[in-house]
Design a protein around this motif. Structure first.
Motif, PDB file in Angstrom:
ATOM      1  N   UNK A   1      36.213  41.710  41.922  1.00  0.00           N
ATOM      2  CA  UNK A   1      34.761  42.228  42.511  1.00  0.00           C
ATOM      3  C   UNK A   1      34.479  43.148  41.664  1.00  0.00           C
ATOM      4  N   UNK A   2      35.134  44.327  41.175  1.00  0.00           N
ATOM      5  CA  UNK A   2      35.149  45.290  40.713  1.00  0.00           C
ATOM      6  C   UNK A   2      34.663  44.219  38.550  1.00  0.00           C
ATOM      7  N   UNK A   3      35.948  43.973  38.776  1.00  0.00           N
ATOM      8  CA  UNK A   3      35.339  43.522  37.456  1.00  0.00           C
ATOM      9  C   UNK A   3      34.386  42.188  36.697  1.00  0.00           C
ATOM     10  N   UNK A   4      34.024  41.211  37.407  1.00  0.00           N
ATOM     11  CA  UNK A   4      32.994  40.813  37.733  1.00  0.00           C
ATOM     12  C   UNK A   4      31.940  41.770  37.515  1.00  0.00           C
ATOM     13  N   UNK A   5      31.798  43.012  38.018  1.00  0.00           N
ATOM     14  CA  UNK A   5      30.688  43.444  37.897  1.00  0.00           C
ATOM     15  C   UNK A   5      30.728  44.526  37.126  1.00  0.00           C
ATOM     16  N   UNK A   6      31.928  44.916  36.219  1.00  0.00           N
ATOM     17  CA  UNK A   6      31.847  46.220  34.648  1.00  0.00           C
ATOM     18  C   UNK A   6      31.128  45.451  34.090  1.00  0.00           C
ATOM     19  N   UNK A   7      32.335  43.839  33.280  1.00  0.00           N
ATOM     20  CA  UNK A   7      31.819  43.417  32.983  1.00  0.00           C
ATOM     21  C   UNK A   7      29.806  42.885  33.000  1.00  0.00           C
ATOM     22  N   UNK A   8      29.173  42.814  33.722  1.00  0.00           N
ATOM     23  CA  UNK A   8      28.101  42.200  34.033  1.00  0.00           C
ATOM     24  C   UNK A   8      27.346  43.385  33.332  1.00  0.00           C
ATOM     25  N   UNK A   9      27.903  44.889  34.199  1.00  0.00           N
ATOM     26  CA  UNK A   9      26.677  45.235  33.920  1.00  0.00           C
ATOM     27  C   UNK A   9      27.289  45.884  32.358  1.00  0.00           C
TER      28      UNK A   9
ATOM     29  N   UNK B   1      40.261  56.665  26.434  1.00  0.00           N
ATOM     30  CA  UNK B   1      40.182  55.644  24.446  1.00  0.00           C
ATOM     31  C   UNK B   1      39.505  56.475  24.004  1.00  0.00           C
ATOM     32  N   UNK B   2      40.216  56.690  22.570  1.00  0.00           N
ATOM     33  CA  UNK B   2      38.844  56.830  22.137  1.00  0.00           C
ATOM     34  C   UNK B   2      38.257  55.517  20.683  1.00  0.00           C
ATOM     35  N   UNK B   3      36.899  55.798  20.761  1.00  0.00           N
ATOM     36  CA  UNK B   3      36.579  54.759  20.171  1.00  0.00           C
ATOM     37  C   UNK B   3      35.598  53.364  21.452  1.00  0.00           C
ATOM     38  N   UNK B   4      36.624  53.495  22.521  1.00  0.00           N
ATOM     39  CA  UNK B   4      36.295  52.617  23.330  1.00  0.00           C
ATOM     40  C   UNK B   4      34.771  52.378  24.270  1.00  0.00           C
TER      41      UNK B   4
ATOM     42  N   UNK C   1      34.405  43.849  19.525  1.00  0.00           N
ATOM     43  CA  UNK C   1      34.583  44.291  19.311  1.00  0.00           C
ATOM     44  C   UNK C   1      36.431  43.194  20.068  1.00  0.00           C
ATOM     45  N   UNK C   2      37.357  43.599  19.714  1.00  0.00           N
ATOM     46  CA  UNK C   2      39.064  43.702  20.274  1.00  0.00           C
ATOM     47  C   UNK C   2      39.133  44.468  20.724  1.00  0.00           C
ATOM     48  N   UNK C   3      38.554  45.595  20.568  1.00  0.00           N
ATOM     49  CA  UNK C   3      39.296  47.635  21.379  1.00  0.00           C
ATOM     50  C   UNK C   3      38.078  47.394  22.579  1.00  0.00           C
ATOM     51  N   UNK C   4      36.979  46.918  22.305  1.00  0.00           N
ATOM     52  CA  UNK C   4      36.525  46.650  23.990  1.00  0.00           C
ATOM     53  C   UNK C   4      37.333  45.834  25.041  1.00  0.00           C
TER      54      UNK C   4
ATOM     55  N   UNK D   1      43.776  47.047  29.661  1.00  0.00           N
ATOM     56  CA  UNK D   1      44.140  48.030  30.533  1.00  0.00           C
ATOM     57  C   UNK D   1      43.759  49.379  31.709  1.00  0.00           C
ATOM     58  N   UNK D   2      42.655  49.519  30.923  1.00  0.00           N
ATOM     59  CA  UNK D   2      42.023  50.133  31.941  1.00  0.00           C
ATOM     60  C   UNK D   2      41.899  49.106  33.599  1.00  0.00           C
ATOM     61  N   UNK D   3      42.053  47.839  33.082  1.00  0.00           N
ATOM     62  CA  UNK D   3      41.735  47.035  35.065  1.00  0.00           C
ATOM     63  C   UNK D   3      43.352  47.176  35.126  1.00  0.00           C
TER      64      UNK D   3
END
Length: 191
Positions: free
Chosen positions: A63-71, A141-144, A151-154, A160-162
């Motif tokens: 649920x968190x991943x869906x919400x965060x990515x959508x947000x 995370x620097x630049x995130x 971006x691959x960094x995003x 990694x954060x999840x």
């Protein structure tokens, strides 16, 4: 034809039949310690296994991943700044986290009001810890925070954060379930 009579003693076959259907096993109906039965230890407060805690955390993480990515997608598409986008992502993470739990409880035939109370009680601490850890990793995370969706960094920072949030939140869920709270309450509706 062989008769199994032992001069007044019950036959061996009768004992086996009795044991198989548990008649004559006087305290079976009242026994509550299911720890000897595979998969039943997680039903008892204090006997919570890591597997049950990991499943509860994975449910929350979905649920968190869906919400965060959508947000993040919505905030980026609308040209919002980092704080507005993060606030929307957190709000949607809570929304989708609660929604997934609510859906599973409603499917068990529970009325909406009760299901909502259970979802709020079961998921609030878990989602809050997950969001704190997840967003903390991204913010540090620097630049995130400034990375674009392309971006691959995003995507690397988000993944990694999840993962870090999952590892940090699983013990919280284990602790809550072990005390009959959190997803232990939700689990009651899945029988």
């Amino acid at each position: 034809m062989q008769h199994d009579t032992h001069h007044g003693q019950p036959s061996h076959h009768a004992d086996q039949a009795s044991h198989a259907d548990h008649t004559g096993h006087a305290d079976h109906a009242g026994h509550t310690d299911h720890s000897a039965h595979p998969g039943h230890a997680a039903h008892r407060p204090g006997g919570t296994g890591w597997a049950m805690a990991a499943r509860a955390t994975l449910h929350c993480l979905t649920g968190c991943a869906i919400g965060e990515i959508l947000g993040m997608v919505i905030g980026t598409a609308l040209g919002w700044d980092n704080m507005e986008t993060m606030a929307l992502a957190i709000l949607l993470a809570f929304f989708f986290g609660y929604t997934l739990t609510l859906r599973s409880i409603l499917r068990a035939g529970v009325d909406f009001r009760t299901a909502l109370r259970v979802a709020l009680a079961a998921d609030t601490l878990s989602i809050a810890v997950m969001e704190l850890i997840d967003n903390g990793v991204i913010a540090l995370w620097p630049g995130a925070m400034d990375a674009a969706l392309s971006d691959a960094l995003f995507w690397g920072a988000l993944a990694l954060s999840l993962a870090v949030a999952f590892v940090a939140t699983t013990p919280v869920n284990k602790w809550m379930i072990g005390r009959g709270k959190g997803h232990a309450v939700v689990h009651q509706y899945h029988h």
